[in-house]
Write a protein that holds these residues in place. Structure first.
Motif, PDB file in Angstrom:
ATOM      1  N   SER A 104      15.301   0.391  24.679  1.00  0.00           N
ATOM      2  CA  SER A 104      15.233  -0.002  26.083  1.00  0.00           C
ATOM      3  C   SER A 104      16.603  -0.085  26.730  1.00  0.00           C
ATOM      4  O   SER A 104      17.514  -0.722  26.190  1.00  0.00           O
ATOM      5  N   LYS A 105      16.713   0.523  27.911  1.00  0.00           N
ATOM      6  CA  LYS A 105      17.938   0.406  28.697  1.00  0.00           C
ATOM      7  C   LYS A 105      17.999  -0.983  29.323  1.00  0.00           C
ATOM      8  O   LYS A 105      16.972  -1.554  29.692  1.00  0.00           O
ATOM      9  N   SER A 106      19.207  -1.507  29.450  1.00  0.00           N
ATOM     10  CA  SER A 106      19.418  -2.781  30.137  1.00  0.00           C
ATOM     11  C   SER A 106      19.911  -2.470  31.540  1.00  0.00           C
ATOM     12  O   SER A 106      20.823  -1.663  31.711  1.00  0.00           O
ATOM     13  N   TYR A 107      19.311  -3.108  32.521  1.00  0.00           N
ATOM     14  CA  TYR A 107      19.737  -2.917  33.906  1.00  0.00           C
ATOM     15  C   TYR A 107      20.361  -4.207  34.403  1.00  0.00           C
ATOM     16  O   TYR A 107      19.851  -5.293  34.129  1.00  0.00           O
ATOM     17  N   SER A 108      21.479  -4.069  35.094  1.00  0.00           N
ATOM     18  CA  SER A 108      22.201  -5.253  35.555  1.00  0.00           C
ATOM     19  C   SER A 108      23.020  -4.913  36.795  1.00  0.00           C
ATOM     20  O   SER A 108      23.474  -3.770  36.955  1.00  0.00           O
ATOM     21  N   THR A 109      23.224  -5.901  37.642  1.00  0.00           N
ATOM     22  CA  THR A 109      24.134  -5.747  38.779  1.00  0.00           C
ATOM     23  C   THR A 109      25.495  -6.327  38.454  1.00  0.00           C
ATOM     24  O   THR A 109      26.387  -6.342  39.298  1.00  0.00           O
ATOM     25  N   ASP A 110      25.658  -6.817  37.227  1.00  0.00           N
ATOM     26  CA  ASP A 110      26.936  -7.389  36.808  1.00  0.00           C
ATOM     27  C   ASP A 110      27.972  -6.289  36.602  1.00  0.00           C
ATOM     28  O   ASP A 110      27.632  -5.115  36.440  1.00  0.00           O
ATOM     29  N   ASN A 111      29.212  -6.678  36.576  1.00  0.00           N
ATOM     30  CA  ASN A 111      30.325  -5.754  36.354  1.00  0.00           C
ATOM     31  C   ASN A 111      30.474  -5.540  34.853  1.00  0.00           C
ATOM     32  O   ASN A 111      31.285  -6.189  34.191  1.00  0.00           O
TER      33      ASN A 111
END
Length: 156
Positions: free
Chosen positions: A124-131
């Protein structure tokens, strides 16, 4: 002598191991995929025991005996590559093989080779808006008792 696992420990995925004792040959190791450079995080990869309580009327202390062994939930988190999809294809859900962890390095005749028979349970890919760098987490089920602390095969 103490050491830091980072820079020493190697992790390789082998599609096959012929030996029933789970001792790979040097050719099988060479044919495997070295995953070390792309790993961000490691979780599990050990054996846990489920102790059994054995209370008795002679004491208020509840003693225990060792019970069944099981493998901890195990996963590897990788950095995602924006052009290649090796992790997505080589470790696709349902893929079976052997995770080899060379805890003290891939040093011929050295100790510390742990071999886990595995099947990929999820990728599974991890999705994030973090830098942060993009990541993929691969969860494994350990399908049989691993062979721990084996001797690394000599180079041929």
């Amino acid at each position: 002598m103490r050491f830091n696992r980072k820079g020493v420990t190697k992790i390789k995925f082998l599609p096959t191991i012929a030996s029933a004792a789970l001792l790979p040959t040097r050719a099988e190791i060479t044919a495997g995929t070295d995953l070390t450079d792309g790993i961000n995080a490691i979780d599990g990869w050990n054996i846990e025991n489920q102790p059994i309580e054995t209370p008795d009327m002679a004491s208020t202390f509840v003693s225990k005996i060792d019970g069944d062994d099981s493998a901890a939930d195990s996963s590897l988190t990788f950095y995602e590559d924006n052009t290649l999809d090796e992790i997505e294809t080589d470790l696709a859900k349902g893929t079976s093989g052997y995770m080899c962890i060379f805890s003290k390095g891939d040093v011929p005749a050295g100790k510390g080779l742990d071999v886990f028979p595995v099947k990929v349970a999820s990728n599974s890919k991890s999705y994030s808006t973090d830098n942060e760098a993009a990541k993929i987490t691969v969860q494994f089920v350990i399908t049989d008792r691993p062979a721990l602390n084996q001797t690394v095969p000599a180079a041929t």
